[in-house]
Each structure stands twice: as C-alpha cells, then as structure tokens.
Design a protein around this motif. Sequence first.
Motif, PDB file in Angstrom:
ATOM      1  N   VAL A 287     -20.572 -17.238  18.225  1.00  0.00           N
ATOM      2  CA  VAL A 287     -20.416 -18.296  17.627  1.00  0.00           C
ATOM      3  C   VAL A 287     -19.802 -18.924  19.258  1.00  0.00           C
ATOM      4  CG1 VAL A 287     -20.862 -17.905  15.948  1.00  0.00           C
ATOM      5  CG2 VAL A 287     -18.440 -18.649  16.488  1.00  0.00           C
ATOM      6  N   SER A 288     -19.097 -18.705  19.661  1.00  0.00           N
ATOM      7  CA  SER A 288     -18.441 -19.375  20.829  1.00  0.00           C
ATOM      8  C   SER A 288     -19.286 -19.377  22.434  1.00  0.00           C
ATOM      9  CB  SER A 288     -16.464 -18.131  21.247  1.00  0.00           C
ATOM     10  OG  SER A 288     -17.752 -17.396  21.906  1.00  0.00           O
ATOM     11  N   LYS A 289     -20.132 -18.746  22.117  1.00  0.00           N
ATOM     12  CA  LYS A 289     -21.636 -19.095  22.875  1.00  0.00           C
ATOM     13  C   LYS A 289     -21.639 -20.451  22.815  1.00  0.00           C
ATOM     14  CE  LYS A 289     -20.816 -13.959  24.783  1.00  0.00           C
ATOM     15  NZ  LYS A 289     -21.496 -12.702  24.320  1.00  0.00           N
ATOM     16  N   ILE A 290     -22.342 -20.669  21.604  1.00  0.00           N
ATOM     17  CA  ILE A 290     -22.577 -21.634  21.754  1.00  0.00           C
ATOM     18  C   ILE A 290     -22.702 -23.155  21.898  1.00  0.00           C
ATOM     19  CG2 ILE A 290     -24.310 -23.090  19.479  1.00  0.00           C
ATOM     20  CD1 ILE A 290     -23.735 -20.900  17.991  1.00  0.00           C
ATOM     21  N   PRO A 291     -23.504 -23.873  22.395  1.00  0.00           N
ATOM     22  CA  PRO A 291     -22.702 -25.225  23.539  1.00  0.00           C
ATOM     23  C   PRO A 291     -22.241 -26.125  22.125  1.00  0.00           C
ATOM     24  CG  PRO A 291     -24.983 -24.239  24.835  1.00  0.00           C
ATOM     25  CD  PRO A 291     -24.592 -23.212  23.301  1.00  0.00           C
ATOM     26  N   VAL A 293     -19.712 -25.845  20.790  1.00  0.00           N
ATOM     27  CA  VAL A 293     -18.526 -25.249  19.525  1.00  0.00           C
ATOM     28  C   VAL A 293     -17.734 -24.788  20.294  1.00  0.00           C
ATOM     29  CG1 VAL A 293     -19.050 -23.149  17.826  1.00  0.00           C
ATOM     30  CG2 VAL A 293     -20.675 -24.541  18.301  1.00  0.00           C
TER      31      VAL A 293
END
Lengths: 426, 274
Positions: A287-291, A293
């Motif tokens: 989820v850390s890869k989602i802009p 977030v």
Amino acid sequence: MNLIGISINHRTSPVGLREALHLSDNEIADLFPLLKDEVLKDGFVLSTCNRTEIFGFPASPEVSHNHLHNTLLKFKPVDEIAENHFQRFISYDSIEHIFRVASGLDSMMLGDGQILGQAKKAYHLSEDMGFAGSLLKKICDVAIKVGKRAISETAIGDGAVTISYAAVQLVEKIFSNLDTKKTLVIGAGETGELAVAHLKNKGAKDVCVVNRTLKRAEGLAAKHGLEVLEFGSFRERLHEFDIIISATSSDTPIVFYDDMAKAIKKRSGNPICITDIAIPRDFDNKVSKIPNVFYNDIDSLNIIVEQNIEKRRNEIPKVEKIIAEELENFHHWYNVLKVVPTIKQLRNYFEELRRDELKKIKNRIIEEDYDKVDDMTRRIMGRLLHYPTMKLRELAENDVETQESVNYSLILKDLYKLDDRQQDEF
Amino acid sequence: MLQAISILNILMPILYLTTFLAYATDFFNNKINLANSKRIFLLITLFTHFGYLIMRVVEFDHAPITNKFELFTLLASTISFAYFVLELLTDVRGTGLFIIFFSLLFQISSSLFIENIFEVKDILRNPLLGIHVVSALIGHSGITLSAVYGVLFLLLYKRIKSHNYGVIFNKLPNLEILEKMSFYSVVIGYLLFTVSILIGTLWLPSAFPNFNPYDPKIISTVVIWVVYTAGIGAKLIFKWYGKKVIVFSLIGFAVVIISMVSTIIIASSFHQFQ
C-alpha cells in the motif's frame, strides 16, 4: 551542608524492585510521620515508576543513610532489596542529583517531560505536610527552575522518543489540524488505546474504532467517546479517514492493496496517513506504493525515535551547563546565608550604641537639632559598616571552602563580643 | 545621490546574501538559533531595497521598469516582500532560504548589469504602464513563490514516502501547509497576472503603434495564463490535492521561465524598450 539522600532507580535496580518500592501519594503522606523528627528535620519523597528517593536534613548528627533505608524498608518491606540497590548522596552531591532529576538528565527516557511535574508534586506534598524548611524549599525552587530552564533553553525534551509519539509526529508532518481530520483506530487493545489517548491529546476529535470483537471496541468507545465501526464492513469505509492507526494482534494482514487503492481513488487523491504498529503488520506493505498513501510500520517509526534520542543526547552538555550555573548560584546564596547572622549582629550592635548616645543628648538639644544628629549618626554608621559588610558578603560569595568568611566572622564576633551580647540579650 | 545609488547597488546583493546565509544557517544548523534575527536581517534588506528603488526613481525620473535589469531588482524586492508578508501571516519560518535564493539571484544579475538611464521614451513614464508592469511583477513573484513551495512539497512528500527523516523532514512545515502556501501564492499571482493582461489588452494597442497581437511575449503570456487557469480551476472544481496541483504550478513556472528567456533574450518584441 548536611543534606543527605538515597535513591533507588533504573540504574541501580531491576523494574521489579522499583515497582515493589513505588509509593503512592497516600503512602508518602503516611511515611512522613516515620521520617519526621527522629530521622529528618525536613525532607521530601519522590516516587515514580522508575525511581523512589528520599532527601532531607538529618534530625541529629547521628542520622545516616542507613536510617533512611531502614525507615523506608520498615514502611514498605521488600525482601530482595539490598544496600547496593540504593545510591547515596550527601551535601552538594545531593543537590546536584536533585537538579539532574528535575532536568530529566537522570531519567530512563532522557529528557522525560513528566519528571518535572512529578518532582514539583513531591515538593508540594512535603510543604503541605509541614515537612519542608526554608533551606529545603530553596533547593526545591531552584530544582524547578533548573527543570524549566532545561525545557525552555535546550532541546532536551524535543521530538518523539516513543513509538506512539513518533506516530503522532509523523501525522503532524502531513496534516496541520488534527481536529478537522477523521481518524480510524483498528484494534481495541492496549496499544490502540494508547494511540487514541495521544491523538485526543493532540486535538483529534473525530475518532472511530474497529475491532474483531465488537464488545471490546464498544468498551474503548465508551471510555473515550468514540464511534464504533463493524469489523465486517470497515474496509468499504476506509476512504472516509485521513488517519488510520492499526494495532491488532492478527496473524495475517487485514487490509490489502486493492482496499487502499479504492479508498484513495474515492478521496480524489487526498492523502491518508497509515500507522501500522502491529506485529505482524496489519496492512499489506504494498500500500506504500500508492500515491498519497503514507504508510509507516514500526521500523520506520523507530527511525524517528532513534534520531530524536540522538538529538537529546547532544543536548546533555547544555543542560549540564545550566545545572552547573544554578549550583554555583545556590552555593553563593548559601555561603552568604551563613554570614548574614554576623552582619545582622554587627549592625544591631552599632545601632544600639547609636541609640544610647542619642538618648543621652535628647533632652539637651532642641528637636530640630536632635533630628539632624539622628540623621547624621545614621549616615556615619552606614558608612562605617559599608565596607565590612561588603567584604564579608564578597568573601562568602567567592570563598569555595567558606573558611575565610568564617574566620572573618569569628574575628568580628570576637572583637565586638557579639556572641556575648546576644546571650546577654537572652 | 548617484554615488549613494552606486554604493547601494553593490550593497544590495551583499544584504540579500547575508539574509540568505542567516536563513540557511537557521535551517541547517541546529546549534545556532536565528529564528528571530534572520527576520530582522530580511527587514533591514527590504527597507534598504525600497530606499534604493525610491532613490533610483527620484534620480532618474522614471520607474525602474525600462529594462530587464531594472525589472530584476524590482522582482527581487517583490519576491522577498511577498515572502516576508507570508512569513508574518503564517509564522512558518522554515522556507525563507528557498525563496530568498531567488531574490539573491535576481539582485546579483541586476547589480552586475544595471545602467543609469536618464533618458527614456515618454511611454515608459505612463502610469498605466506602471500598473501593468508592477502587477505583472507581483504576479510573477506569486508564481515563483508557488513554484518554490511546490518543489518543497514534492521534496517533503518524497522524504516521508521513503522514510527519510532528515533535515528536510524536521525543518519544513507539514505537507498541508506547503500545499496551501503554494496554492495561495499562485492564486494571488494569477489574479495580478490577469490584471496585468487586462490592462495590456485594453491599453497597449493604442499606446504602441507597432503593437502585434502575435508577438511571442503575448502568445507566451496567454499560454501561461491558460495553464494556471486550468490548474486553479481543476483544484477548485475537482477538489484536487497535492501532487497534481503542484505539478500544474511547476509546469506553469517552467513556461514562465522559457517565455522569459525566449522573449527577453532571444526573440525580438515590441515589449522591449531599448
């Protein structure tokens, strides 16, 4: 200076012993009568989760540190405690230790912000119980001043040094007003509750809680005034939240990439700050890869904590400088205090002489002349005593061992027979 | 007075450099606290700069808008002044370093190449032209501020995402504030830019016999205006946040720079007065 003290703290004993000797306010109030008169003239007791300390002025020259141990252990017996679990302090070492404690330098968590409040409370309790003399009060006042200066003049208390505070610091780097943000706490355990307390403390108003066991969530919600979400449907409502703190004991992740991707899309890219302090983690770390977030687990929060601890360590010399300054000021004050009675006796003696001589001429001259003579003799007396008084104060302020000022005091007393006169007055 | 102007011309870059160094020291050095004194440096610099500009107006009998190096010193002062007002209003003190850097660059290039011009065309003494130029300059300052805050936003965004909690993380204000400052600056810049364009559209054709609507500067100005209109519109209508808006602001700023370079230095335009 015959101030003595004992301290059991995180450097001298394991947590179990510290816990066993911890004293509540009521217990401290009950301990005072045992200490008073037979052991100490006056003193104070400081007891926190990491230390229990007794400091005071002995009631008689025979009183030693052992009397303090014995009284404490008689009041609260703990079998495993030995003498080496206590630190002993005497004279200026006691004062330096009290100052170090008040400044947070002696705390387990360097620069601990709570210790100054706890120390203040301990001093006030002693005062309220009539167990604080003027010298002890002065020491406590200076200790509080040291604590305040350490906070305002250095960065010893700056930055988060616990995981939960680091989480809040991180949130504050993304959002400006927590009171306008909506927060979700996943997990109603001890860590979740701590997170709620920190957030509420920082102004967060709109906080929801979700837990696999609904009853537990309801318990936490009732305690802190939170809204409860149902565990089965909370993933569909993730987009409503700006801040998510997760601290469950689940063995597998409970929120996945797709859940967060959908949530951020529904929020038109408005950011979400996720703090995952669960082990194992509650969120799929992709989820850390989602802009927009901002995902942080316990490792990333630890980086902040370590950095802040290092920064606080760098502030130690500044705080030690403050302690040294205040110790020196106190030392001067205390030395002057010792010559004050001699100065007072000398001035009284001269005043007495002046009045005697004035009395002799009172009926021989007119009132106007009498006033002039009165005024003139007062000025002469002031000028005569100015230099001896200043010299004595100066010696007292600058004399480390105080021997020279004591010698001068003794010479003055001997020359003018000040002690004899005082005894005569009695 | 000419001598005083010459001295101030040398002094101005030094003052901006000193202020810049005070802000840089406060930002990077934890041991020296210049939070209040750096603001005093900036205030002294601004006062001196305004004195310098007034002296130029009095001595040369025209506003300092007749060539690019006069405009540069005016731009340096408006950028720093806009920042000063912003710092006072928001009490966010950690970003001055990045803004004053631009003032320093503009002032250095101005001080190096500025000339003492006594004779200028009459048109350059017209008050409408003055409003047109000053509003354009403040507009440019707003846009520059917005771009700087945009870059700072992206820097901090990247640092937080990559868990890099160094000096940028510790010293900059939070993302929400940076985004707001970038947006407010661009809105103010955009409004004044629009005023400048309106005056230009209504007045320039009658004032300049060689007015050309297809002049490269006019075309680039329209492009800049369209980019910013789209960005601000998207933010307000679609409630865009952060990166998307910032990227628009940076594209707009890039177009501004390209336009300045191409129209002032390379292409010939009726917008040049010398």
